[in-house]
Enzyme design. Structure first.
Site, PDB file in Angstrom:
ATOM      1  N   ASP A 159      -2.140  37.793 -10.750  1.00 55.86           N
ATOM      2  CA  ASP A 159      -3.043  36.942  -9.980  1.00 55.86           C
ATOM      3  C   ASP A 159      -4.497  37.135 -10.386  1.00 55.86           C
ATOM      4  O   ASP A 159      -5.038  38.239 -10.309  1.00 55.86           O
ATOM      5  CB  ASP A 159      -2.878  37.233  -8.490  1.00 55.86           C
ATOM      6  CG  ASP A 159      -3.648  36.265  -7.624  1.00 55.86           C
ATOM      7  OD1 ASP A 159      -3.639  35.061  -7.941  1.00 55.86           O
ATOM      8  OD2 ASP A 159      -4.272  36.703  -6.642  1.00 55.86           O
ATOM      9  N   GLU A 197      -2.406  42.469  -8.573  1.00 52.00           N
ATOM     10  CA  GLU A 197      -3.813  42.265  -8.898  1.00 52.00           C
ATOM     11  C   GLU A 197      -4.326  43.251  -9.941  1.00 52.00           C
ATOM     12  O   GLU A 197      -5.500  43.216 -10.295  1.00 52.00           O
ATOM     13  CB  GLU A 197      -4.656  42.345  -7.625  1.00 52.00           C
ATOM     14  CG  GLU A 197      -4.320  41.248  -6.618  1.00 52.00           C
ATOM     15  CD  GLU A 197      -5.114  41.345  -5.331  1.00 52.00           C
ATOM     16  OE1 GLU A 197      -5.800  42.386  -5.142  1.00 52.00           O
ATOM     17  OE2 GLU A 197      -5.061  40.399  -4.521  1.00 52.00           O
ATOM     18  N   ARG A 199       0.810  -1.220   0.000  1.00 52.17           N
ATOM     19  CA  ARG A 199       0.000   0.000   0.000  1.00 52.17           C
ATOM     20  C   ARG A 199       0.839   1.264   0.000  1.00 52.17           C
ATOM     21  O   ARG A 199       0.528   2.233  -0.712  1.00 52.17           O
ATOM     22  CB  ARG A 199      -0.950  -0.030   1.196  1.00 52.17           C
ATOM     23  CG  ARG A 199      -1.872   1.191   1.320  1.00 52.17           C
ATOM     24  CD  ARG A 199      -2.494   1.639   0.022  1.00 52.17           C
ATOM     25  NE  ARG A 199      -3.121   0.559  -0.744  1.00 52.17           N
ATOM     26  CZ  ARG A 199      -3.437   0.658  -2.021  1.00 52.17           C
ATOM     27  NH1 ARG A 199      -3.125   1.759  -2.714  1.00 52.17           N
ATOM     28  NH2 ARG A 199      -4.007  -0.338  -2.654  1.00 52.17           N
ATOM     29  N   LYS A 203       3.507  38.475  -1.719  1.00 55.66           N
ATOM     30  CA  LYS A 203       2.121  38.179  -2.049  1.00 55.66           C
ATOM     31  C   LYS A 203       1.172  39.165  -1.375  1.00 55.66           C
ATOM     32  O   LYS A 203       1.606  40.061  -0.636  1.00 55.66           O
ATOM     33  CB  LYS A 203       1.793  36.736  -1.650  1.00 55.66           C
ATOM     34  CG  LYS A 203       2.620  35.715  -2.451  1.00 55.66           C
ATOM     35  CD  LYS A 203       2.356  34.295  -2.006  1.00 55.66           C
ATOM     36  CE  LYS A 203       0.963  33.812  -2.362  1.00 55.66           C
ATOM     37  NZ  LYS A 203       0.762  33.673  -3.817  1.00 55.66           N
ATOM     38  N   LYS A 251       1.236  24.309  -3.018  1.00 53.60           N
ATOM     39  CA  LYS A 251      -0.019  23.700  -2.548  1.00 53.60           C
ATOM     40  C   LYS A 251       0.117  22.175  -2.606  1.00 53.60           C
ATOM     41  O   LYS A 251      -0.382  21.505  -3.500  1.00 53.60           O
ATOM     42  CB  LYS A 251      -1.185  24.183  -3.408  1.00 53.60           C
ATOM     43  CG  LYS A 251      -1.475  25.668  -3.241  1.00 53.60           C
ATOM     44  CD  LYS A 251      -2.627  26.119  -4.130  1.00 53.60           C
ATOM     45  CE  LYS A 251      -2.883  27.606  -3.968  1.00 53.60           C
ATOM     46  NZ  LYS A 251      -3.980  28.073  -4.862  1.00 53.60           N
TER      47      LYS A 251
END
Length: 272
Positions: free
Chosen positions: A207, A188, A93, A159, A127
């Protein structure tokens, strides 16, 4: 920079699954067997070297038939494992979990790479699930993508929340410039993209820009003779159905978090 010890991480993965021992496989007779891992669907295989290492940690011998980056079809054998039945089944597994996940990431990455111009690079993000980042990023590379940052210490990336705390994009950029030669800025709107370019950002992340907004921003940067001084990265809301539109805008980089945080594993089985 600290080097990543993949063998140590794989050993921890295996130990996590085994606990105090595989009490079911311990019931089996002590006989040597041969097993194979096969694919149940079309895919780009990734993670074979790590799956092999997991079995080796438990005293098994492994022969890889399909190397990382190979295209596989249903019912093709990826690797053959030989050893005691108990040892092989104890690793089953853990090895499959990593192999199916990495192959899923590589396959999805490759599908997206095929939809954009060769000059535009597909990048992964941070992420990822804790403990899996190294393997996830390796799978992205195998699928034809790029890793981007593995850790926060690799490059400054300013950011939205950094800007919110500093309350000034210009101020935090100037702080970064005093300490680092290379930095990336997330923006932005077009005006902030122009500011970042003028201040020497190496990469500007656009973004949640639409393809139309990106092309307008590129036009403004070209008019001010700033476009060739920066790499432009498109990020946010990009997926398989619209990535080709973003690829046509002229950006240098497209980053997509879903290739690592929403991966669908490839269906594989271990058969004796």
């Amino acid at each position: 920079m600290l080097s990543f010890n993949s063998k140590k991480q794989l050993s921890q993965f295996l130990a996590e699954d085994i606990g105090k021992g595989d009490i079911t496989s311990a019931l089996l007779p002590k006989i040597k067997i041969s097993a194979r891992i096969i694919s149940r669907e079309d895919a780009i295989v990734a993670g074979t070297v790590y799956a092999k290492e997991i079995f080796k940690l438990n005293g098994c011998n492994v022969k890889i038939l399909k190397k990382d980056g190979s295209r596989i079809k249903p019912n093709q054998t990826i690797m053959i494992i030989r050893g005691y039945a108990e040892k092989i089944l104890t690793c089953e597994r853990t090895a499959l979990n990593l192999l199916t996940r990495m192959s899923g990431i590589a396959t999805q990455t490759n599908e997206l790479v095929e939809k954009i111009p060769k000059k535009t690079k597909l990048y992964a993000t941070r992420k990822t699930a804790p403990g899996l980042r190294y393997f996830d990023k390796e799978a992205v590379k195998i699928g034809g993508g790029k890793k981007h940052r593995l850790r926060l210490d690799e490059m400054v990336m300013i950011k939205d929340n950094h800007i919110a705390v500093e309350n000034s994009l210009l101020v935090i950029i100037k702080k970064a410039k005093r300490k680092y030669k290379k930095f990336e800025v997330e923006v932005e709107n077009t005006s902030d993209a122009v500011l970042a370019a003028k201040e020497g950002a190496a990469i500007i992340m656009l973004d949640n820009f639409s393809p139309t907004q990106i092309m307008k921003t590129i036009k403004v940067l070209k008019n001010q003779k700033l476009r060739n001084k920066v790499l432009l990265e498109a990020s946010g809301g990009i997926h398989s159905k619209n990535i080709s539109k973003y690829g046509k805008t002229g950006v240098d980089i497209i980053s997509i978090g879903s290739i690592t945080n929403s991966v669908k594993g490839i269906d594989m089985n271990l058969e004796i």
